[in-house]
Design an enzyme around this catalytic site. Structure first.
Site, PDB file in Angstrom:
ATOM      1  N   GLY A 121       0.924  -1.174  -0.010  1.00 53.17           N
ATOM      2  CA  GLY A 121       0.124   0.041  -0.013  1.00 53.17           C
ATOM      3  C   GLY A 121       0.821   1.204   0.058  1.00 53.17           C
ATOM      4  O   GLY A 121       0.532   2.268  -0.567  1.00 53.17           O
ATOM      5  N   ASN A 122       2.049   1.084   0.592  1.00 54.92           N
ATOM      6  CA  ASN A 122       2.964   2.448   0.561  1.00 54.92           C
ATOM      7  C   ASN A 122       3.538   2.674  -1.007  1.00 54.92           C
ATOM      8  O   ASN A 122       4.080   3.630  -1.047  1.00 54.92           O
ATOM      9  CB  ASN A 122       4.334   1.858   1.537  1.00 54.92           C
ATOM     10  CG  ASN A 122       3.685   2.059   3.158  1.00 54.92           C
ATOM     11  OD1 ASN A 122       2.798   2.945   3.358  1.00 54.92           O
ATOM     12  ND2 ASN A 122       4.401   1.290   3.793  1.00 54.92           N
TER      13      ASN A 122
ATOM     14  N   LYS B  84       0.492  -5.136  12.655  1.00 51.97           N
ATOM     15  CA  LYS B  84       0.166  -4.700  11.398  1.00 51.97           C
ATOM     16  C   LYS B  84       0.025  -2.888  11.112  1.00 51.97           C
ATOM     17  O   LYS B  84      -1.008  -2.337  11.946  1.00 51.97           O
ATOM     18  CB  LYS B  84      -0.929  -5.176  10.626  1.00 51.97           C
ATOM     19  CG  LYS B  84      -1.542  -4.732   9.175  1.00 51.97           C
ATOM     20  CD  LYS B  84      -0.256  -5.172   8.399  1.00 51.97           C
ATOM     21  CE  LYS B  84      -0.648  -4.469   6.725  1.00 51.97           C
ATOM     22  NZ  LYS B  84       0.574  -4.759   5.846  1.00 51.97           N
TER      23      LYS B  84
ATOM     24  N   LYS C 155      -0.631  -8.851   3.525  1.00 53.43           N
ATOM     25  CA  LYS C 155      -0.919  -9.196   1.985  1.00 53.43           C
ATOM     26  C   LYS C 155       0.050 -10.227   1.455  1.00 53.43           C
ATOM     27  O   LYS C 155      -0.115 -10.782   0.433  1.00 53.43           O
ATOM     28  CB  LYS C 155      -1.061  -7.871   1.239  1.00 53.43           C
ATOM     29  CG  LYS C 155       0.042  -6.984   1.297  1.00 53.43           C
ATOM     30  CD  LYS C 155       1.140  -7.224   0.046  1.00 53.43           C
ATOM     31  CE  LYS C 155       2.240  -6.066   0.195  1.00 53.43           C
ATOM     32  NZ  LYS C 155       2.810  -5.808   1.076  1.00 53.43           N
TER      33      LYS C 155
ATOM     34  N   LYS D 135       7.572 -10.830   4.418  1.00 48.83           N
ATOM     35  CA  LYS D 135       7.921 -11.211   3.003  1.00 48.83           C
ATOM     36  C   LYS D 135       8.673 -12.393   3.117  1.00 48.83           C
ATOM     37  O   LYS D 135       8.744 -13.276   2.379  1.00 48.83           O
ATOM     38  CB  LYS D 135       8.577  -9.822   2.669  1.00 48.83           C
ATOM     39  CG  LYS D 135       7.593  -8.751   2.210  1.00 48.83           C
ATOM     40  CD  LYS D 135       8.573  -7.716   1.785  1.00 48.83           C
ATOM     41  CE  LYS D 135       7.537  -6.430   1.286  1.00 48.83           C
ATOM     42  NZ  LYS D 135       6.669  -5.858   1.956  1.00 48.83           N
TER      43      LYS D 135
END
Length: 312
Positions: free
Chosen positions: A9-10, A121, A204, A262
């Site tokens: 989103g960043n 988060k 995500k 990640k």
């Protein structure tokens, strides 16, 4: 080739930027240009929503016409529509070789997941300590340091299943690329023979790995604003690590709210499928897929030291 791509989103709203639609659309168009060469493949795109869902939460908290703020599951669904619409239209306009469709997606989580009791988060903007203190007191928010500023943190339980996964597969089989599980998907739990939304934002990257495994993807790409994984990050000797094994990646100590998921996502996908994954810059998406940029994760070991720390 079937490829799952996760973008943050960043990537659509950089630190310190105003959350104006005009600014985000500029980033959306840049993202679409970077992703357009990948649309010749069966492409599944998962996007983050930290800044966007945080903005909607702030608006909801400040709306005096409401008896209580909107819950996070509803706000995540709103971001799926907004960002999915922007991305799908931008990809089609950027010359995507296969049409792109946005699918509102839920992500089932376990109501007993310990993540509900340990929020990690990040959502919304960053605050100086003085500005964060009243928000913590008045709104009972949990906050954590993010690059020297305090940001709200919310629960982020692990994905268990994606109820819409068969629809995603069907769209791919019919020549459509799919934007799905936006913001990690709207978090739901099993309840009374069906589903109920919960106060959480699923990561995500972990959802992207789940989709990549279940949909038998050939590649998983996690695209962000850094070039990959660095050795000796933060020192004059910092250098990009071009290849890591699953074991080497597992040995790293990485932040929970950013690079940690990640690494976990890449390890899980590559270990279970034996297919490579990669972490790299969104602007170099085509090169990351080709293995010419970013950090590639495989089941084989590589030479050279593993990094001790990684940027968020």
């Amino acid at each position: 080739m079937r490829v799952v791509v996760a973008i943050g989103g960043n990537a659509l709203l950089e630190r310190g930027e105003r959350p104006d639609a005009r600014i985000q659309l500029r980033h959306v168009h840049a993202a679409a240009r970077a992703l357009a060469p990948l649309t010749e493949h069966e492409l599944i795109i998962v996007h983050g929503n930290g800044p966007q869902v945080g903005m909607l939460a702030l608006e909801s908290e400040a709306d005096s016409s409401l008896s209580e703020p909107y819950p996070l599951d509803a706000l995540v669904a709103q971001t799926q529509g907004m960002i999915g619409y922007w991305l799908s239209q931008a990809l089609d306009n950027a010359g995507g070789r296969r049409p792109t469709r946005t699918l509102l997606t839920r992500t089932e989580v376990d109501a007993r997941d310990p993540g509900f009791h340990r929020p990690t988060k990040f959502i919304g903007p960053g605050y100086e300590a003085g500005a964060a203190t009243p928000l913590i007191a008045q709104r009972h928010w949990r906050m954590a340091d993010d690059g020297g500023r305090l940001r709200r943190v919310v629960p982020s339980p692990a994905p268990v299943a994606v109820p819409e996964i068969e629809v995603i597969d069907l769209l791919l089989q019919h020549g459509q690329n799919v934007i799905c599980a936006g913001g990690g998907g709207t978090a739901v739990v099993r309840a009374d023979g069906g589903y109920a939304g919960v106060e959480a934002v699923v990561d995500k990257d972990l959802v992207a790995a789940h989709l990549a495994i279940e949909l038998r993807a050939d590649r998983l790409l996690l695209l962000t604003d850094v070039d990959g994984v660095y050795a000796e990050f933060g020192t004059p000797r910092a250098r990009l690590i071009r290849h890591l094994s699953c074991a080497e990646l597992a040995a790293l100590s990485l932040p929970d709210g950013s690079m940690g998921p990640k690494a976990e996502a890449c390890r899980e996908f590559t270990a279970l499928t034996q297919n490579p994954s990669a972490i790299g810059a969104l602007t170099a998406a085509e090169a990351v897929l080709a293995g010419a940029a970013g950090t590639r994760i495989s089941t084989t070991r590589c030479s050279g030291p593993a990094p001790a720390h990684q940027p968020s």
